[in-house]
Design an enzyme around this catalytic site. Structure first.
Site, PDB file in Angstrom:
ATOM      1  N   ASP A 143     139.280  42.635  10.011  1.00  0.00           N
ATOM      2  CA  ASP A 143     138.046  43.424   9.895  1.00  0.00           C
ATOM      3  C   ASP A 143     138.350  44.905   9.732  1.00  0.00           C
ATOM      4  O   ASP A 143     138.157  45.663  10.666  1.00  0.00           O
ATOM      5  CB  ASP A 143     137.226  43.148  11.186  1.00  0.00           C
ATOM      6  CG  ASP A 143     135.830  43.695  11.129  1.00  0.00           C
ATOM      7  OD1 ASP A 143     135.386  44.114  10.063  1.00  0.00           O
ATOM      8  OD2 ASP A 143     135.161  43.712  12.188  1.00  0.00           O
ATOM      9  N   GLU A 182     131.622  51.237   7.800  1.00  0.00           N
ATOM     10  CA  GLU A 182     130.898  49.963   7.696  1.00  0.00           C
ATOM     11  C   GLU A 182     130.331  49.576   9.064  1.00  0.00           C
ATOM     12  O   GLU A 182     129.210  49.092   9.187  1.00  0.00           O
ATOM     13  CB  GLU A 182     131.841  48.861   7.199  1.00  0.00           C
ATOM     14  CG  GLU A 182     131.150  47.523   6.894  1.00  0.00           C
ATOM     15  CD  GLU A 182     131.215  46.499   8.030  1.00  0.00           C
ATOM     16  OE1 GLU A 182     130.560  45.459   7.920  1.00  0.00           O
ATOM     17  OE2 GLU A 182     131.906  46.749   9.034  1.00  0.00           O
ATOM     18  N   GLU A 183     131.150  49.811  10.091  1.00  0.00           N
ATOM     19  CA  GLU A 183     130.769  49.392  11.448  1.00  0.00           C
ATOM     20  C   GLU A 183     129.689  50.300  12.031  1.00  0.00           C
ATOM     21  O   GLU A 183     129.632  51.492  11.711  1.00  0.00           O
ATOM     22  CB  GLU A 183     131.990  49.457  12.381  1.00  0.00           C
ATOM     23  CG  GLU A 183     133.171  48.596  11.947  1.00  0.00           C
ATOM     24  CD  GLU A 183     132.939  47.105  12.154  1.00  0.00           C
ATOM     25  OE1 GLU A 183     131.839  46.717  12.594  1.00  0.00           O
ATOM     26  OE2 GLU A 183     133.876  46.332  11.875  1.00  0.00           O
ATOM     27  N   ASP A 231     135.946  40.739   3.367  1.00  0.00           N
ATOM     28  CA  ASP A 231     135.801  41.097   4.784  1.00  0.00           C
ATOM     29  C   ASP A 231     136.173  39.873   5.634  1.00  0.00           C
ATOM     30  O   ASP A 231     136.021  38.731   5.188  1.00  0.00           O
ATOM     31  CB  ASP A 231     134.357  41.545   5.064  1.00  0.00           C
ATOM     32  CG  ASP A 231     134.257  42.500   6.259  1.00  0.00           C
ATOM     33  OD1 ASP A 231     135.271  42.755   6.923  1.00  0.00           O
ATOM     34  OD2 ASP A 231     133.140  42.989   6.515  1.00  0.00           O
TER      35      ASP A 231
HETATM   36 ZN   LIG Z   1     133.380  44.440  11.938  1.00  0.00          ZN
END
Ligand SMILES: [Zn+2]
Ligand SMILES: *[C@@H]1O[C@H](CO)[C@@H](O)[C@H](O)[C@H]1NC(C)=O
Ligand SMILES: *[C@@H]1O[C@H](CO)[C@@H](O)[C@H](O)[C@H]1NC(C)=O
Length: 347
Positions: A143, A182-183, A231
């Protein structure tokens, strides 16, 4: 069928070049990737001979550290990605911006690498390089350090072949996009997540792309032939589903279909103990990820390459080197190389 014994052959017999109508948009609409799955020589060449799994591990080791937005280690990883690709001859552009977040204003940097920035069309492979902030020491192997390392490995192994392809048909470049933020910084909401991809989708949707050959006005977004977003990759025995991104067409996702066929071809020519990852499972739902902002702004040509269900150690400290299976990763690197060769119409 021609016989190929080395890289030179790939150079000499590289590509089909169809003389287009002059407007790249038409060529993009009519694009048909080649099918290399019956070509044993090319499958072996692209799958095995060009494979350098040590190169993959070296890239992975350099990025497998906590990479939270705005941290020093984040900058180190950013510089590693940029330096690696510049050394290989790719052109880098940065999309940098500051944005309010639940933790206050934060700086974000999306990294865009084009092998030929002058090409109107882009085949885009993408992943995010930031990590979760809420768990101290979280390194996000699946990730998304593995996807990022796969992209750097693709560039390390395929740049020469891509350059040969570009020499014959300069209108379509491979491009690599590394999304930041992204997180979620606090907890996942539509506002607190997908910072980088939301910004880049907006930017490319807004920006006009100057092109003399086409009558229509086009945007930077129109240049995207396809967005392959990776991902949560790297664990043993993953299942990949086909996400349908085009509501007007209920057929299977064509990019998923290409990878499925490539995997079958590998099983035939390069047998291994890995189980099939692409099993044709079709999903009517989407997983929220960096492809979502592009989808929301009208991009249909998307392949979301993600393990589903998510790996069991998802968003825990266990998402580290020990969670990875390098036989499966090697297989995915092969699939990615052959996929890009097919999309670039090598034969
Ligand atoms: Zn993640
Ligand atoms: C930065 O990365 C190093 C490993 O290179 C690690 O030891 C250190 O804890 C990381 N710093 C932070 C703040 O996570
Ligand atoms: C895109 O355009 C909209 C509307 O003009 C604007 O609000 C937004 O800030 C722009 N986004 C970017 C990233 O330039």
């Amino acid at each position: 069928m021609m016989t190929c014994h080395n890289l030179l052959c790939l150079t000499l017999f590289s590509l089909v070049f169809t003389i287009g109508s002059g407007c790249w948009l038409d060529d993009q609409t009519n694009h048909v990737p080649t099918d290399l799955t019956l070509n044993e020589e090319l499958v072996l060449l692209l799958g095995l001979e060009l494979g350098h799994e040590l190169n993959f591990k070296e890239h992975l080791q350099n990025i497998l550290i906590p990479r939270t937005v705005g941290s020093e280690n984040h900058t180190l990883v950013q510089n590693y990605i940029i330096g690696t690709l510049q050394d290989l001859g790719w052109s880098i552009s940065l999309d940098q911006f500051t944005q309010d977040t639940p933790l206050g204003p934060r700086p974000f940097t999306n990294i865009i690498a084009d092998l030929n920035p002058a090409s109107p069309r882009r085949m885009i492979i993408a992943a995010h390089y930031d990590t979760l902030t809420s768990i101290g020491g979280f390194v996000g192997a699946t990730d998304a350090a593995v996807p990022v390392a796969m992209m750097l490995n693709l560039a390390s192994t395929m740049t020469k072949s891509f350059q040969d392809a570009l020499a014959i048909r300069p209108d379509l470049t491979p491009s690599l996009v590394f999304f930041d933020g992204e997180e979620a910084l606090k907890s996942w909401t539509s506002e607190d997540s997908l910072y980088g991809s939301t910004h880049l989708a907006d930017l490319w949707h807004n920006q006009t792309y100057e092109n003399l050959d086409c009558h229509e006005t086009t945007s930077q977004m129109d240049r995207m032939d396809v967005l392959v977003l990776m991902d949560l990759l790297g664990t043993p025995d993953p299942d990949f589903q086909s996400f349908q991104f085009d509501s007007e067409d209920d057929g299977p996702n064509p990019y998923y279909g290409m990878m499925d066929a490539i995997e079958e071809s590998l099983d035939h020519f390069i047998p291994s103990d890995t189980k099939s990852m692409f099993n044709g499972l079709q999903s009517s739902s989407h997983v929220q990820d960096d492809c979502t902002p592009f989808w929301n702004l009208g991009l249909k040509r998307i392949h979301h390459w993600i393990t589903r269900p998510f790996p069991s150690m998802w968003h825990t400290l266990g998402d580290n080197w020990d969670a990875l299976d390098f036989d499966y990763i090697q297989r995915m690197n092969m699939i990615l190389r052959i996929f890009t060769a097919e999309y670039m119409q090598m034969q």
